[in-house]
Design an enzyme around this catalytic site. Structure first.
Site, PDB file in Angstrom:
ATOM      1  CB  THR A  53      -0.933   0.053   1.229  1.00  0.00           C
ATOM      2  OG1 THR A  53      -0.133   0.022   2.423  1.00  0.00           O
ATOM      3  CG2 THR A  53      -1.911  -1.109   1.225  1.00  0.00           C
ATOM      4  CG  ASP A 171       5.048  -3.493 -15.876  1.00  0.00           C
ATOM      5  OD1 ASP A 171       4.427  -3.693 -16.952  1.00  0.00           O
ATOM      6  OD2 ASP A 171       4.467  -3.446 -14.776  1.00  0.00           O
TER       7      ASP A 171
END
Length: 368
Positions: A53, A171
């Site tokens: 998170t 990515d």
């Protein structure tokens, strides 16, 4: 998805789920919680990823807002964090002037909580992702001078990673490039003049993080219901019909940085054969014939196309009698012609020019 660690809009559309707050999982954070001996104080949640998170935090030592990325505590996530910290440290050490348009690691430490020991990374606070920018522009193509400005930043970052450090991002996509500031000034803690929270607000229970998730789910359901009603009205010719026009991007700082190095690798020390998010995946990766820096360049070209048109260059889908990979390669050949033989022998002849597509990609960039 590993998330966009320093974004003000990372993974806002969904939540990570209550079930992941357990041994080996996420650390439950409450507004006003302190970390690293009281140096960092949590302000609000920015987003989440499969591994972590991310929170807006206030650095009491530097008096600046930062992004605090808190990894899940299970051993495999701790190992992934060590790798990301190693890559980010190399990036920061080589860019002392912070001018290479790559996210900057400020600090890292471990934090022990009820669910275990969590690796934490402190990164500079950045703004919205390019995906959020494209959505804000209602999926219309950006003006080419603005595309050029964004592409220049990304290319400077890639040149630094590839040529100076030997790092392949693996990515690259819209979500993993962040503007230096937020589109909406009220979301920026500095531009909005929001004073930092220095202690936990009264009235927030121990289950504050869980309550935030429940409240968010209720709000999301309400928004979805409102959107369905609005959609029906539009289809019936009600208010709100008609073509959408571009929003003005004037006044928005389009300088940006490459972020999210959770799956990055060194060119001479690769970890995975299958890399890249599907729509941005290069042909040599699909063919599993080996990859290098050109894989990032392919993804970059897909980003440039998406910024200029508002649409993805490739959106392959499997069907009866053919796979998603086969559809993807067919789309590439429709656009660029027959796949060069040298792609298939990448590993046999690494000194050879990797692929003819790379020339086409650069030509497409030069059009801008």
């Amino acid at each position: 998805m590993s998330g966009s660690p320093s974004s003000s809009s990372a993974s806002e559309d969904e939540d990570e789920g209550i079930d992941s707050y357990r041994k080996g999982g996420y650390h439950a954070v409450r507004i006003g919680d302190s970390f690293s001996g009281g140096r960092y104080i949590a302000q609000r949640k920015l987003g989440w990823g499969e591994f972590s998170t991310v929170w807006l935090a206030y650095d009491t030592r530097s008096s600046e807002f930062v992004a605090l990325k808190i990894q899940k505590s299970a051993p495999q996530f701790a190992q992934a964090a060590l790798h990301e910290i190693e890559v980010l440290s190399a990036i920061a050490d080589g860019d002392t002037s912070n001018s290479k348009y790559v996210v900057r690691l400020i600090d890292h430490f471990k934090h022990t909580g009820p669910n275990g020991q969590h690796s934490c990374m402190v990164l500079e606070f950045l703004g919205d992702s390019l995906l959020r920018l494209v959505k804000y522009n209602r999926y219309k193509g950006l003006e080419l001078d603005k595309v050029r400005e964004i592409c220049k930043c990304i290319l400077i970052g890639l040149d630094y990673l590839h040529r100076e450090l030997g790092i392949i991002h693996t990515d690259l996509k819209l979500e993993n490039v962040l503007l230096l500031s937020t589109i909406n000034a009220t979301k920026d803690p500095i531009r909005s003049g929001t004073p930092p929270i220095l202690e936990r607000p009264e009235g927030i229970p121990n289950g504050g993080a869980t309550m935030n998730i429940i409240e968010k789910k209720l709000k999301q359901r309400a928004r979805r219901a409102a959107a369905r009603i609005s959609g029906r009205r539009s289809s019936m010719g009600g208010v709100g019909g008609g073509a959408k026009t571009n929003r003005s991007l004037d006044g928005i700082d389009l300088k940006c940085k490459v972020v999210d190095f959770g799956s990055a690798c060194w060119a001479d020390k690769q970890f995975a054969q299958e890399i890249q998010t599907r729509q941005y995946r290069s042909p040599e990766v699909i063919l599993q014939s080996g990859y290098s820096f050109s894989a990032d360049m392919w993804s970059f070209a897909c980003i440039a196309f998406e910024l200029a048109t508002g649409e993805m260059m490739f959106t392959p889908k499997g069907g009866q009698g053919f796979s998603e990979d086969e559809d993807h390669l067919a789309m590439m050949m429709e656009l660029l012609g027959k796949i060069p033989r040298k792609i298939w022998r990448f590993e046999e002849d690494p000194e050879a020019e990797v692929w003819d597509f790379r020339k086409v990609t650069y030509r497409q960039v030069q059009v801008f």
